[in-house]
Design a protein around this motif. Structure first.
Motif, PDB file in Angstrom:
ATOM      1  N   CYS A 215       0.914  -1.072  -0.076  1.00 37.47           N
ATOM      2  CA  CYS A 215      -0.119  -0.073  -0.011  1.00 37.47           C
ATOM      3  C   CYS A 215       0.912   1.402   0.090  1.00 37.47           C
ATOM      4  O   CYS A 215       1.911   1.269   0.434  1.00 37.47           O
ATOM      5  N   PRO A 216       0.532   2.319  -0.498  1.00 36.38           N
ATOM      6  CA  PRO A 216       1.087   3.684  -0.595  1.00 36.38           C
ATOM      7  C   PRO A 216       1.324   4.103   1.061  1.00 36.38           C
ATOM      8  O   PRO A 216       0.470   3.952   1.625  1.00 36.38           O
ATOM      9  N   LEU A 217       2.636   4.598   1.218  1.00 34.24           N
ATOM     10  CA  LEU A 217       3.134   5.074   2.625  1.00 34.24           C
ATOM     11  C   LEU A 217       2.390   6.418   2.780  1.00 34.24           C
ATOM     12  O   LEU A 217       3.296   7.141   3.237  1.00 34.24           O
ATOM     13  N   GLU A 218       1.261   6.470   2.945  1.00 29.49           N
ATOM     14  CA  GLU A 218       0.595   8.054   2.837  1.00 29.49           C
ATOM     15  C   GLU A 218      -0.256   7.946   3.953  1.00 29.49           C
ATOM     16  O   GLU A 218      -1.271   7.014   4.066  1.00 29.49           O
ATOM     17  N   ARG A 219      -0.390   8.973   4.888  1.00 29.55           N
ATOM     18  CA  ARG A 219      -1.422   9.035   5.828  1.00 29.55           C
ATOM     19  C   ARG A 219      -2.697   9.216   5.101  1.00 29.55           C
ATOM     20  O   ARG A 219      -3.062   9.637   3.984  1.00 29.55           O
ATOM     21  N   ASP A 220      -3.940   8.669   5.613  1.00 35.33           N
ATOM     22  CA  ASP A 220      -5.135   8.449   5.198  1.00 35.33           C
ATOM     23  C   ASP A 220      -5.176   7.651   3.948  1.00 35.33           C
ATOM     24  O   ASP A 220      -6.525   7.633   3.398  1.00 35.33           O
ATOM     25  N   GLU A 221      -4.325   6.872   3.476  1.00 34.54           N
ATOM     26  CA  GLU A 221      -4.438   5.981   2.654  1.00 34.54           C
ATOM     27  C   GLU A 221      -5.636   4.893   2.904  1.00 34.54           C
ATOM     28  O   GLU A 221      -6.470   4.610   2.192  1.00 34.54           O
ATOM     29  N   ILE A 222      -5.645   4.753   4.030  1.00 33.57           N
ATOM     30  CA  ILE A 222      -6.674   3.743   4.687  1.00 33.57           C
ATOM     31  C   ILE A 222      -8.067   4.179   4.433  1.00 33.57           C
ATOM     32  O   ILE A 222      -8.868   3.229   4.146  1.00 33.57           O
ATOM     33  N   LEU A 223      -8.488   5.444   4.201  1.00 32.70           N
ATOM     34  CA  LEU A 223      -9.698   5.905   3.962  1.00 32.70           C
ATOM     35  C   LEU A 223      -9.800   5.654   2.592  1.00 32.70           C
ATOM     36  O   LEU A 223     -11.314   5.298   2.347  1.00 32.70           O
ATOM     37  N   LYS A 224      -8.971   5.722   1.804  1.00 28.61           N
ATOM     38  CA  LYS A 224      -9.323   5.218   0.414  1.00 28.61           C
ATOM     39  C   LYS A 224      -9.719   3.792   0.150  1.00 28.61           C
ATOM     40  O   LYS A 224     -10.541   3.396  -0.730  1.00 28.61           O
ATOM     41  N   PRO A 275     -17.015  -2.341  16.962  1.00 27.76           N
ATOM     42  CA  PRO A 275     -16.867  -2.230  15.595  1.00 27.76           C
ATOM     43  C   PRO A 275     -16.807  -3.678  15.007  1.00 27.76           C
ATOM     44  O   PRO A 275     -16.101  -4.426  15.360  1.00 27.76           O
ATOM     45  N   GLY A 276     -17.101  -3.819  13.826  1.00 24.39           N
ATOM     46  CA  GLY A 276     -17.158  -5.109  13.002  1.00 24.39           C
ATOM     47  C   GLY A 276     -15.960  -5.280  12.453  1.00 24.39           C
ATOM     48  O   GLY A 276     -15.293  -6.476  12.661  1.00 24.39           O
ATOM     49  N   LEU A 277     -15.451  -4.415  11.680  1.00 25.42           N
ATOM     50  CA  LEU A 277     -14.228  -4.621  10.775  1.00 25.42           C
ATOM     51  C   LEU A 277     -13.195  -3.731  11.374  1.00 25.42           C
ATOM     52  O   LEU A 277     -13.471  -2.505  11.475  1.00 25.42           O
ATOM     53  N   GLN A 278     -11.919  -3.931  11.602  1.00 24.12           N
ATOM     54  CA  GLN A 278     -10.823  -2.993  11.853  1.00 24.12           C
ATOM     55  C   GLN A 278      -9.779  -3.155  10.746  1.00 24.12           C
ATOM     56  O   GLN A 278      -9.507  -4.241  10.395  1.00 24.12           O
ATOM     57  N   MET A 279      -9.188  -2.199  10.395  1.00 20.80           N
ATOM     58  CA  MET A 279      -8.108  -2.052   9.651  1.00 20.80           C
ATOM     59  C   MET A 279      -6.929  -1.153  10.103  1.00 20.80           C
ATOM     60  O   MET A 279      -7.056  -0.291  10.894  1.00 20.80           O
ATOM     61  N   LEU A 280      -5.604  -1.764   9.962  1.00 21.20           N
ATOM     62  CA  LEU A 280      -4.429  -1.328  10.393  1.00 21.20           C
ATOM     63  C   LEU A 280      -3.505  -1.109   9.261  1.00 21.20           C
ATOM     64  O   LEU A 280      -3.350  -2.318   8.854  1.00 21.20           O
ATOM     65  N   HIS A 281      -3.148   0.122   9.083  1.00 23.09           N
ATOM     66  CA  HIS A 281      -2.001   0.246   7.998  1.00 23.09           C
ATOM     67  C   HIS A 281      -0.794   0.640   8.751  1.00 23.09           C
ATOM     68  O   HIS A 281      -0.648   1.373   9.095  1.00 23.09           O
ATOM     69  N   CYS A 282       0.136  -0.062   8.242  1.00 22.83           N
ATOM     70  CA  CYS A 282       1.641   0.139   8.744  1.00 22.83           C
ATOM     71  C   CYS A 282       2.454   1.260   7.741  1.00 22.83           C
ATOM     72  O   CYS A 282       2.621   0.769   6.572  1.00 22.83           O
ATOM     73  N   LEU A 283       2.679   2.225   8.351  1.00 27.60           N
ATOM     74  CA  LEU A 283       3.096   3.334   7.946  1.00 27.60           C
ATOM     75  C   LEU A 283       4.820   3.369   7.847  1.00 27.60           C
ATOM     76  O   LEU A 283       5.479   4.146   7.137  1.00 27.60           O
ATOM     77  N   SER A 395       1.345 -15.053  13.321  1.00 22.18           N
ATOM     78  CA  SER A 395       2.247 -14.089  13.842  1.00 22.18           C
ATOM     79  C   SER A 395       3.224 -13.617  12.753  1.00 22.18           C
ATOM     80  O   SER A 395       3.774 -14.542  12.210  1.00 22.18           O
ATOM     81  N   PHE A 396       3.230 -12.438  12.738  1.00 21.45           N
ATOM     82  CA  PHE A 396       4.273 -11.926  11.645  1.00 21.45           C
ATOM     83  C   PHE A 396       4.467 -10.319  12.159  1.00 21.45           C
ATOM     84  O   PHE A 396       3.814  -9.794  12.826  1.00 21.45           O
ATOM     85  N   ASN A 397       5.496  -9.844  11.456  1.00 19.96           N
ATOM     86  CA  ASN A 397       5.965  -8.548  11.580  1.00 19.96           C
ATOM     87  C   ASN A 397       5.284  -7.744  10.347  1.00 19.96           C
ATOM     88  O   ASN A 397       5.672  -7.946   9.292  1.00 19.96           O
ATOM     89  N   LEU A 398       4.443  -6.600  10.850  1.00 22.36           N
ATOM     90  CA  LEU A 398       3.952  -5.828   9.856  1.00 22.36           C
ATOM     91  C   LEU A 398       4.962  -5.038   9.352  1.00 22.36           C
ATOM     92  O   LEU A 398       5.650  -4.420  10.104  1.00 22.36           O
ATOM     93  N   VAL A 399       5.121  -4.904   7.801  1.00 29.19           N
ATOM     94  CA  VAL A 399       6.119  -4.045   7.506  1.00 29.19           C
ATOM     95  C   VAL A 399       5.545  -2.928   6.548  1.00 29.19           C
ATOM     96  O   VAL A 399       4.193  -2.787   6.435  1.00 29.19           O
ATOM     97  N   PRO A 400       6.365  -1.672   6.617  1.00 29.37           N
ATOM     98  CA  PRO A 400       5.602  -0.596   5.794  1.00 29.37           C
ATOM     99  C   PRO A 400       4.974  -1.003   4.543  1.00 29.37           C
ATOM    100  O   PRO A 400       5.587  -1.744   3.614  1.00 29.37           O
ATOM    101  N   GLY A 401       3.692  -0.498   4.474  1.00 29.57           N
ATOM    102  CA  GLY A 401       3.044  -0.924   3.333  1.00 29.57           C
ATOM    103  C   GLY A 401       1.898  -2.069   3.221  1.00 29.57           C
ATOM    104  O   GLY A 401       1.022  -2.124   2.503  1.00 29.57           O
ATOM    105  N   ASP A 402       2.318  -2.686   4.382  1.00 31.61           N
ATOM    106  CA  ASP A 402       1.266  -3.644   4.855  1.00 31.61           C
ATOM    107  C   ASP A 402      -0.221  -2.827   5.462  1.00 31.61           C
ATOM    108  O   ASP A 402      -0.240  -2.165   6.040  1.00 31.61           O
ATOM    109  N   LEU A 403      -1.364  -3.495   5.037  1.00 35.73           N
ATOM    110  CA  LEU A 403      -2.522  -2.987   5.679  1.00 35.73           C
ATOM    111  C   LEU A 403      -3.399  -4.474   5.955  1.00 35.73           C
ATOM    112  O   LEU A 403      -3.829  -5.015   5.143  1.00 35.73           O
ATOM    113  N   VAL A 404      -3.783  -4.645   6.974  1.00 32.59           N
ATOM    114  CA  VAL A 404      -4.449  -6.002   7.661  1.00 32.59           C
ATOM    115  C   VAL A 404      -5.732  -5.407   7.735  1.00 32.59           C
ATOM    116  O   VAL A 404      -6.058  -4.470   8.747  1.00 32.59           O
TER     117      VAL A 404
END
Length: 448
Positions: A215-224, A275-283, A395-404
């Protein structure tokens, strides 16, 4: 004529004897999936695994002053009350042609209503003529529609209106099975193709968790990303929230902002509906190759449905305790106090697991009759031990660009501890209503 009447009544008697009174068996006709659902592979009602109904109306006849019976070509029969048929007329005067919302006023209907006449018309439909206020009203019912709802009267099964499309069974998982079928897809494919969107939503539906890569490493990309499927659910933290750990940080407002080990949990159980769905974006995340050691901060996830199924199979008494004992989750935040009382494991009327609510950090003092206190703590401990078993965890390390993205009422999440003086970590998160997500998913599937 008398001989024909005798034949008809003998046939009705035979059909009545043939009708099962317990669970129907799988056949070439639509059955409700909870009756042949294999526990451990799915926890929701699903009509996807059955072929389309193909029988038609063969005969109809009055049963009483209040009902008629429909006999189908597969030798099954169903009894329909006249009041129910009138209430569920399918004509455009009773159902809005565009919105499909009901227009007939149920409360104004005569409960003892009876038709002026009824017949099977040339299109093999049930055609019923009513006389209302000295006017004729004609209702027409399709064979497949009558069969679908007729089974609920005969078998005490219930059709779910949202299950009009072919849904895959849920797949519960542990560490080994999830690594074999890692639910991941590229950001570009999901955002730019309908097939990619379908695949991502299906992963969320089936496994309760899915990962977008690159995923692009930009704030609020998660909103898109959220806008691609539904809309963001606003909470006390705003439309989005940031989990930031920097080498220099003081007065963290939440334990997630520290380097503490975060046990498995589901979020915001203290709300009326978590909340039903949670998303986490690693920046941002420190590169382990730069540190040269296991720096911690590893994310881990557990399928709560898998653990609940294990508990039910191995400790049924404890499963009963956790499904029948409401407990309170509470927190004080933003100068307000929130609380909700709900069981750890929520099941439907058939005992199928629907939701998991577990967060030890927001668990209020348990208030139970004295004789239930020990059984509750015993069951709670068994559940927690199975969750914390490494064999249960992805179990894993989130790296920049990952969105779970994960179902917050099914999948628990946590994080290993780390040294904030060595590790930089920035996740941006948000929540969505899970029914909006699944409705979007169903919209991409063909109807039956």
């Amino acid at each position: 004529m008398a001989f024909r009447t005798l034949q008809i009544f003998l046939r009705i008697a035979a059909v009545g004897l043939k009708q099962p009174v317990k669970r129907p068996q799988q056949s070439n006709y639509v059955l409700l999936a909870r009756h042949f659902h294999k526990r451990g592979t799915s926890t929701v009602v699903d009509t996807a695994t059955v072929p389309r109904f193909s029988a038609t109306i063969q005969e109809t006849m009055p049963m009483s002053n209040h009902s008629l019976k429909v006999i189908f070509s597969n030798h099954e029969a169903a009894e329909f009350k006249y009041i129910w048929l009138r209430d569920n007329c399918r004509c455009t005067s009773c159902i809005h042609p565009d919105s499909k919302q009901k227009l007939v006023d149920t409360a104004q209907l005569d409960i003892n209503i009876s038709p002026k006449s009824f017949q099977v018309n040339e299109n093999v439909q049930l055609e019923v003529t009513w006389e209302e206020n000295e006017k004729k009203h004609v209702s027409v019912y399709e064979s497949h529609w009558l069969y679908k709802y007729g089974r609920c009267f005969a078998m005490e099964t219930f059709h779910n209106e949202k299950d009009q499309v072919k849904l895959p069974p849920l797949e519960v998982w542990d560490r080994v099975s999830i690594w074999r079928n890692m639910p991941e897809i590229s950001y570009k494919e999901m955002m730019e193709t309908s097939g990619g969107l379908h695949a991502w939503l299906e992963m969320i539906y089936k496994y309760g968790v899915a990962i977008l890569r690159n995923c692009p490493l930009e704030r609020d990309e998660i909103l898109k990303v959220a806008d691609r499927i539904a809309y963001v659910k606003n909470t006390i933290w705003g439309p989005t929230f940031d989990v930031i750990s920097e080498p220099v940080q003081s007065d963290p407002k939440h334990l997630a902002f520290t380097g503490r080990f975060l046990e498995l949990h589901t979020d915001m159980n203290y709300r009326e509906k978590s909340p039903g769905l949670q998303m986490l974006h690693c920046l941002k995340a420190s590169d382990p190759n730069d540190i040269g050691e296991d720096f911690g901060g590893k994310s881990f996830f557990v399928d709560g449905f898998y653990v609940a199924k294990w508990l039910e199979d191995n400790h049924p008494a404890s499963f009963h305790v956790l499904t029948s004992t409401p407990i309170t989750f509470a927190i004080k935040s933003h100068s307000m106090r929130y609380s909700q009382t709900i069981p750890v494991i929520c099941v439907d009327k058939d005992g199928e697991v629907q939701e998991i609510h577990y967060n030890n950090r927001t668990l209020a003092p348990v208030q139970l009759p004295s004789h239930l206190v020990m059984p509750f703590y015993h069951a709670y401990r068994l559940l927690a031990q199975k969750m914390r078993d490494p064999q249960s965890q992805l179990s894993f390390n989130l790296v920049p660009g990952d969105l779970v993205a994960f179902n917050n009422r099914r999948v628990l999440h946590g994080r290993t501890s780390f040294d904030p003086s060595k590790l930089q970590r920035h996740l941006q998160g948000c929540y969505l209503d899970i029914d909006e997500v699944f409705t979007r998913y169903r919209s991409l599937l063909p109807e039956h």
